[in-house]
Scaffold this motif. Structure first.
Motif, mmCIF file in Angstrom:
data_model
loop_
_atom_site.group_PDB
_atom_site.id
_atom_site.type_symbol
_atom_site.label_atom_id
_atom_site.label_comp_id
_atom_site.label_asym_id
_atom_site.label_seq_id
_atom_site.Cartn_x
_atom_site.Cartn_y
_atom_site.Cartn_z
ATOM 1 N N GLU A 43 -0.805 6.415 -11.108
ATOM 2 C CA GLU A 43 -1.638 6.069 -10.868
ATOM 3 C C GLU A 43 -2.302 4.796 -12.078
ATOM 4 O O GLU A 43 -2.798 6.366 -12.907
ATOM 5 C CB GLU A 43 -2.347 6.040 -9.654
ATOM 6 N N GLU A 71 1.132 -1.058 -0.039
ATOM 7 C CA GLU A 71 -0.173 0.253 -0.078
ATOM 8 C C GLU A 71 0.725 0.755 -0.106
ATOM 9 O O GLU A 71 0.277 2.114 -0.568
ATOM 10 C CB GLU A 71 -1.300 -0.361 1.063
ATOM 11 N N LYS A 123 1.397 7.319 -6.325
ATOM 12 C CA LYS A 123 0.594 8.427 -6.850
ATOM 13 C C LYS A 123 -0.057 9.086 -8.724
ATOM 14 O O LYS A 123 -0.615 9.098 -9.215
ATOM 15 C CB LYS A 123 -0.303 8.737 -5.989
ATOM 16 N N HIS A 181 2.826 2.017 -3.472
ATOM 17 C CA HIS A 181 1.371 2.024 -4.354
ATOM 18 C C HIS A 181 0.952 3.437 -3.919
ATOM 19 O O HIS A 181 0.735 4.936 -5.285
ATOM 20 C CB HIS A 181 -0.019 1.745 -4.114
ATOM 21 N N ASN A 182 0.858 4.133 -3.002
ATOM 22 C CA ASN A 182 0.320 5.293 -3.049
ATOM 23 C C ASN A 182 1.747 6.114 -3.088
ATOM 24 O O ASN A 182 1.036 8.052 -3.582
ATOM 25 C CB ASN A 182 0.468 5.517 -1.446
#
Length: 444
Positions: A89, A79, A86, A82-83
């Motif tokens: 994404e 997580e 951003k 992934h953040n």
């Protein structure tokens, strides 16, 4: 198909004219977002904040994943990683453009996958302003006139690479938004028909190749007599072989050679999936040592294998004298009563069925899974009598000849269909044909 009433001259390479009312604009004025993996931070920050995992909450979308339609083993993110990414994404529907390496300039529409996703390295993410239909943009990127611009910019240096300015500086042919949508609809319909034909032919090739390989596998490992008494070979991959056959280690069948050329003037031979080919170096731009005096001699009748890459490598018998990379393995038959074609068939089987691969070592993710000389020498092949080797080789040649002819013709047909597909796309996006009145026929 009809043409437009009036045209104007164009300076775009390969496009002499475009419809009079169409615009020819710089691509930068149509792009809303052009970003990539490195937009999220410096290389140092990316290394600290992005952890690659075998499992995670988000998939890193790489070029290799797109080419494999996500059926390969992926790389995942937690997580936090992934953040951190951003800015790149992915949600589905984005256009992705390869920017490094042999595929630089190739575009995909990312259709989306289950779960979260983020753009991997070596690709751009593109989004466009409202004046440009996304489907039309993607189709144009696959067309000759725009793709050739990208390819020319990418190959202007030794390592194919595109930067953002390269993409922005391309010249784009822009019809009205209504025409863009109509052209996209027309091409979706036409290319779907062609793609379906290509798919059928590709399935035929797969079936023929499987059938061909089954004939070879059975003949070289079990012989031609279905009633022959069998015995355990003692080799896991080989299983049972005819009782009257021997099983020999390769060091008693082959001898590895390393004859350095010491001079220039030879044909350079390269191992491909289609066998040993003479490399054309007249306009060669890739990685290649022009001083090939240190390459190794290959004599007519020698076996040459790419033992450095046991996934995509191959093996063949040379039909001529030449030189080949010192990274390849050159070897010759030393047993007098050996049929070269029989041992070529069984060696090629070891590539296709990953027998060599199971004896290799290295880093397969980097395409370097190699077969060490010691392992090679200690591998075991079935060893029928000389007469039976020849019978098996002749049987395989006879029973695969028609298949090989069909395979060649089918591959030619696919090549023609792909060329036709490309010509339709190019004609439509450059305005050589007018599809404004086209309507898909309804089937009652």
């Amino acid at each position: 198909m009809k043409t437009y009433d009036a045209y104007k001259e164009s300076d775009i390479l390969g496009v002499n004219k475009v419809p009079k009312d169409w615009k020819v604009v710089n691509f930068r004025y149509l792009i809303d977002v052009l970003t990539d993996f490195t937009a999220n931070g410096s290389f140092g920050d990316l290394a600290k904040n992005v952890n690659y995992l075998e499992e995670g909450v988000s998939r890193l979308v790489r070029l290799t994943d797109l080419r494999a339609d996500f059926k390969n083993k992926g790389i995942y993110l937690n997580e936090a990683s992934h953040n951190y990414l951003k800015k790149s994404e992915l949600f589905g529907g984005e256009i992705l453009l390869a920017n490094v390496g042999a595929y630089a300039g190739l575009a995909w529409i990312y259709e989306g996958i289950e779960g979260k996703a983020s753009l991997g390295p070596n690709m751009f993410l593109l989004k466009f302003k409202d004046v440009l239909d996304k489907r039309f943009a993607y189709i144009s990127l696959t067309s000759f006139y725009l793709h050739s611009q990208l390819l020319d910019k990418a190959t202007s240096s030794a390592q194919p690479k595109l930067n953002k300015e390269d993409v922005k500086s391309c010249v784009f042919i822009l019809p009205t938004l209504k025409e863009q949508t109509q052209i996209a609809n027309y091409l979706d319909h036409k290319t779907a028909i062609i793609d379906a034909l290509i798919e059928k032919k590709e399935l035929l090739i797969q079936k023929l190749q499987a059938q061909r390989q089954a004939i070879i596998n059975e003949a070289v490992t079990k012989g031609l007599n279905p009633n022959a008494k069998m015995k355990d070979s003692g080799i896991e991959w080989l299983g049972e072989i005819p009782k009257h056959w021997a099983a020999k280690r390769l060091k008693f069948i082959f001898k590895i050679q390393k004859r350095i050329a010491g001079e220039l003037g030879y044909d350079i031979l390269s191992v491909t999936q289609r066998g040993l080919k003479v490399k054309d170096i007249s306009n060669y731009k890739g990685q290649f040592s022009m001083d090939y005096s240190k390459y190794q001699i290959v004599n007519e009748g020698d076996f040459v294998m790419n033992h450095m890459d046991l996934l995509t490598g191959y093996i063949d018998i040379s039909k001529q004298t030449g030189v080949t990379s010192p990274d390849y393995r050159v070897f010759e038959l030393i047993e007098e009563k050996c049929n070269p074609q029989y041992f070529l068939y069984i060696s090629q089987l070891c590539y296709k069925e990953k027998i060599f691969y199971s004896h290799g070592q290295g880093v397969s993710q980097l395409g370097r899974w190699r077969l060490q000389a010691k392992e090679f020498n200690n591998m075991t092949f079935p060893f029928p009598s000389f007469e039976e080797q020849k019978e098996i080789a002749d049987y395989i040649s006879l029973n695969t000849k028609i298949m090989d002819k069909v395979l060649v013709e089918t591959e030619k047909s696919i090549k023609k269909l792909k060329a036709y597909r490309q010509s339709i796309i190019s004609e439509a996006v450059t305005g050589k044909i007018d599809v404004r009145d086209w309507q898909q026929k309804k089937i009652n």
